[in-house]
Design an enzyme around this catalytic site. Structure first.
Site, mmCIF file in Angstrom:
data_model
loop_
_atom_site.group_PDB
_atom_site.id
_atom_site.type_symbol
_atom_site.label_atom_id
_atom_site.label_comp_id
_atom_site.label_asym_id
_atom_site.label_seq_id
_atom_site.Cartn_x
_atom_site.Cartn_y
_atom_site.Cartn_z
ATOM 1 N N ASN A 139 49.302 47.196 34.515
ATOM 2 C CA ASN A 139 47.881 47.501 34.493
ATOM 3 C C ASN A 139 47.309 47.132 33.121
ATOM 4 O O ASN A 139 47.711 47.680 32.097
ATOM 5 C CB ASN A 139 47.708 48.998 34.767
ATOM 6 C CG ASN A 139 46.247 49.372 34.868
ATOM 7 O OD1 ASN A 139 45.357 48.631 34.429
ATOM 8 N ND2 ASN A 139 45.992 50.521 35.456
ATOM 9 N N ALA A 140 46.366 46.207 33.134
ATOM 10 C CA ALA A 140 45.832 45.697 31.861
ATOM 11 C C ALA A 140 45.201 46.808 31.022
ATOM 12 O O ALA A 140 45.246 46.745 29.792
ATOM 13 C CB ALA A 140 44.819 44.590 32.135
ATOM 14 N N CYS A 196 32.165 39.433 36.602
ATOM 15 C CA CYS A 196 31.790 38.691 37.817
ATOM 16 C C CYS A 196 31.209 39.624 38.865
ATOM 17 O O CYS A 196 31.151 39.294 40.043
ATOM 18 C CB CYS A 196 32.989 37.918 38.363
ATOM 19 S SG CYS A 196 34.386 38.967 38.774
ATOM 20 N N ARG A 243 37.185 27.689 30.931
ATOM 21 C CA ARG A 243 38.558 27.560 30.420
ATOM 22 C C ARG A 243 38.618 26.443 29.378
ATOM 23 O O ARG A 243 39.274 26.582 28.347
ATOM 24 C CB ARG A 243 39.541 27.302 31.575
ATOM 25 C CG ARG A 243 39.855 28.571 32.374
ATOM 26 C CD ARG A 243 40.965 28.359 33.391
ATOM 27 N NE ARG A 243 40.550 27.570 34.538
ATOM 28 C CZ ARG A 243 40.131 28.068 35.706
ATOM 29 N NH1 ARG A 243 40.096 29.376 35.905
ATOM 30 N NH2 ARG A 243 39.770 27.275 36.698
ATOM 31 N N PHE A 274 43.861 39.990 32.313
ATOM 32 C CA PHE A 274 43.497 39.715 33.699
ATOM 33 C C PHE A 274 43.622 38.201 33.908
ATOM 34 O O PHE A 274 42.658 37.499 34.185
ATOM 35 C CB PHE A 274 42.076 40.191 34.022
ATOM 36 C CG PHE A 274 41.838 41.651 33.732
ATOM 37 C CD1 PHE A 274 42.158 42.633 34.673
ATOM 38 C CD2 PHE A 274 41.322 42.052 32.514
ATOM 39 C CE1 PHE A 274 41.935 43.986 34.402
ATOM 40 C CE2 PHE A 274 41.099 43.396 32.235
ATOM 41 C CZ PHE A 274 41.404 44.371 33.180
HETATM 42 N N1 SAH Z 1 41.058 34.410 34.312
HETATM 43 C C1 SAH Z 1 41.616 34.050 35.609
HETATM 44 C C2 SAH Z 1 40.958 34.806 36.750
HETATM 45 C C3 SAH Z 1 41.103 36.309 36.660
HETATM 46 S S1 SAH Z 1 40.646 37.164 38.109
HETATM 47 C C4 SAH Z 1 41.515 32.551 35.810
HETATM 48 O O1 SAH Z 1 40.826 31.877 35.019
HETATM 49 O O2 SAH Z 1 42.128 32.027 36.730
HETATM 50 C C5 SAH Z 1 41.129 38.791 37.740
HETATM 51 C C6 SAH Z 1 42.634 39.033 37.773
HETATM 52 O O3 SAH Z 1 42.859 40.378 37.366
HETATM 53 C C7 SAH Z 1 43.286 38.886 39.122
HETATM 54 O O4 SAH Z 1 44.339 37.956 39.027
HETATM 55 C C8 SAH Z 1 43.839 40.275 39.456
HETATM 56 O O5 SAH Z 1 45.098 40.245 40.108
HETATM 57 C C9 SAH Z 1 43.984 40.884 38.090
HETATM 58 N N2 SAH Z 1 43.888 42.343 38.013
HETATM 59 C C10 SAH Z 1 43.068 43.167 38.704
HETATM 60 N N3 SAH Z 1 43.190 44.433 38.284
HETATM 61 C C11 SAH Z 1 44.116 44.421 37.282
HETATM 62 C C12 SAH Z 1 44.663 45.413 36.438
HETATM 63 N N4 SAH Z 1 44.260 46.684 36.505
HETATM 64 N N5 SAH Z 1 45.575 45.031 35.511
HETATM 65 C C13 SAH Z 1 45.982 43.747 35.410
HETATM 66 N N6 SAH Z 1 45.480 42.772 36.178
HETATM 67 C C14 SAH Z 1 44.565 43.089 37.110
#
Ligand code: SAH
Length: 390
Positions: A273-274, A334, A207, A223
Site C-alpha cells: 500500500n503506497a 485523475c 511520462r 502508484f
Molecule cells: N503512473 C502509471 C499509472 C498509475 S494508475 C502509469 O503511468 O502507467 C494507479 C496505480 O495505482 C494502479 O496501477 C493501481 O494498481 C495502483 N494502486 C491503487 N491503489 C494503490 C495503493 N493503495 N497502493 C499502491 N498502489 C495502488
C-alpha cells in the site's frame, strides 16, 4: 422507421445543446424503446433537440450523438470514426501507440479505441455501442486497415449498462503480448490483462515530460502501475528508481519493463500500500530528487469528494516531505470530480503542512489524443502539477 421519442422536462436551455448527457431525472417521458436503441430527443415543448443512444438501466440513460436532424446509423458512426482517425494522422501516418477514438470528445459517446502497434483495442462503455460493436469495428478497419481487434470492455461499466463484457479477440486473433515503443522506452502490453486497455495512454506525454527532470536523480514512482514513469526516468539518466504498487499483475509488468529497458539493476519495486510505504520511506530518511505521484481516482462519485480530498492531501504531504532539496514533484489527479483548482488547493495545503516551498514549473493534462471538449468539462479529467522544491 422513425426513432422513438424521449421528451425532456426542460425547454431549450443553453445546457441542452452543448452537453451530451441526459439523466433519468431530466426525462419527462420516453416511448417504448428497446435498450440500446436510437431515440429522438425533444424538449418539453416538443421541439427537436438531438438524437442519441438510450438505455433505461443506468442513471445516465441517454448520450446525445447528434444535435442535427440526421439519422444515427452506420453511415454517421463510420464518418465519426474516420474523422477521429484523421485528427490523429500526422504527415499521412497514424501514431503506432495512442488513442484513436475517445468517446464524447470524438462525438462517439461510449466508444474508446486505442492502438498498440499491430493491434487495435476497442472498449464499449455503453449498451448502445456494445450492440453496434461489429459495425464499429468494420468502420475502424476501413479507416486504419485490417488489424486484429481485441475487445477490452470494463466489467463494472458493462454491468451498470446491462451487457456481457467482451474481453477477447473479436475475430482474427492477434498477438497476446506486444512490446510498444514510447519515445526511447519499451513497454510490454498483454491484452486482456492489467488496467484500462493495457496502458495508461493518457499519461504518455507526461511520462516523456517528467523524465526531462530525471538525470542524475534518485526517483520515486508512487502508484507506478507497470513502471512507465520509472523506466522513462532511468532511460533518461536517473541514478535509481523505487516504485510503489499494490497490483501483482502491474508489478510483474514492471519487472518485464525493467528488463526490456536494461535498467533492472537500478530499479526496485515495493509491493504494498503506497500510503504505508510513503510513510515508511519518510521515517527511514530516504529523499528523492524526483517524485511521481499518480494515484487511482480517489473520488469515483461526488459524494466521495471529502474522503478523496483527504487522500490526496495525505499522499501529497508525504511525497513533499520525501523531496530532496531542489527536487521535483510531478503530482496527478485523475478524478473527474476533483477540479484543477481544487487539486491545486489541496497541494497548497499539503505544502503548508509539510513546510516546503514549491515553485510551479508546469501544469499538465492528459495526452493530446484524449482531447478536451470545452462544453463537456468531464473530458478534462487528468490534472497534474510539476513542482520544484526551492
Ligand atoms: N503512473 C502509471 C499509472 C498509475 S494508475 C502509469 O503511468 O502507467 C494507479 C496505480 O495505482 C494502479 O496501477 C493501481 O494498481 C495502483 N494502486 C491503487 N491503489 C494503490 C495503493 N493503495 N497502493 C499502491 N498502489 C495502488
Amino acid at each position: 422507421m422513425k426513432p422513438p421519442v424521449l421528451r425532456l422536462k426542460r425547454g431549450r436551455d443553453p445546457r441542452v445543446r452543448v452537453h451530451p448527457w441526459i439523466f433519468k431525472g431530466d426525462v419527462a417521458d420516453v416511448s417504448d424503446v428497446e435498450p440500446g436503441a436510437v431515440v429522438t430527443i425533444v424538449d418539453v415543448a416538443g421541439r427537436f433537440v438531438g438524437r442519441g443512444l438510450y438505455n433505461p438501466r443506468p442513471a445516465l440513460c441517454c448520450r446525445v450523438v447528434t444535435w442535427r436532424d440526421e439519422a444515427v446509423g452506420d453511415a454517421l458512426l463510420r464518418r465519426r470514426i474516420a474523422v477521429a482517425v484523421a485528427r490523429r494522422t500526422e504527415h499521412g501516418a497514424l501514431p503506432t501507440l495512442g488513442r484513436l477514438v475517445w468517446s464524447e470528445a470524438d462525438g462517439l459517446p461510449g466508444l474508446v479505441v486505442d492502438r498498440y502497434g499491430p493491434v487495435a483495442v476497442v472498449q464499449c462503455l455503453t449498451l448502445g455501442m456494445a450492440r453496434r460493436r461489429r459495425d464499429l469495428v468494420s468502420a475502424l478497419r476501413e479507416a486504419i486497415g485490417d488489424v486484429p481487434v481485441f475487445s477490452a470492455d470494463e466489467p463494472g461499466q458493462a454491468t451498470l449498462e446491462g451487457f456481457d463484457p467482451a474481453r477477447t479477440w473479436l475475430d482474427e486473433h492477434g498477438p497476446d503480448h506486444v512490446i510498444v515503443e514510447e519515445g526511447a522506452v519499451k513497454i510490454g502490453v498483454t491484452f486482456g490483462q492489467g488496467h484500462k486497455t493495457g496502458l495508461y495512454l493518457d499519461q504518455r506525454e507526461n511520462r516523456l515530460r517528467v523524465a526531462a527532470h530525471a538525470a542524475g536523480c534518485d526517483v520515486l514512482d508512487a502508484f507506478s502501475y507497470t513502471a512507465g514513469f520509472a523506466c522513462h526516468a532511468l532511460v533518461a539518466g536517473a541514478r535509481r528508481a523505487v516504485c510503489l504498487e499494490s497490483s501483482p499483475e502491474a508489478i510483474s509488468g514492471a519487472h518485464e519493463n525493467f528488463k526490456l529497458n536494461d535498467v533492472a539493476d537500478r530499479a526496485r519495486i515495493v509491493a504494498g500500500n503506497a500510503f504505508d510505504e510513503l510513510r515508511r520511506l519518510d521515517r527511514s530518511g530516504e529523499r528523492f530528487g524526483l517524485v511521481v505521484l499518480d494515484p487511482p481516482p480517489f473520488a469515483r462519485g461526488r459524494d466521495a469528494l471529502d474522503a478523496a480530498a483527504r487522500g490526496y492531501k495525505e499522499v501529497n504531504l508525504r511525497a513533499m516531505r520525501l523531496l530532496a532539496p531542489g527536487g521535483v514533484l510531478a503530482t496527478f489527479s485523475c478524478s473527474h470530480h476533483v477540479s484543477a483548482e481544487m487539486f491545486e488547493a489541496i497541494c497548497r495545503e499539503a505544502a503548508g503542512d509539510a513546510g516546503v516551498s514549491l515553485r510551479v514549473l508546469d501544469r499538465l493534462t492528459q495526452s493530446a489524443d484524449h482531447p478536451e471538449a470545452l462544453t463537456i468539462p468531464e473530458t478534462r479529467y487528468l490534472k497534474g502539477v510539476l513542482l520544484h522544491a526551492v
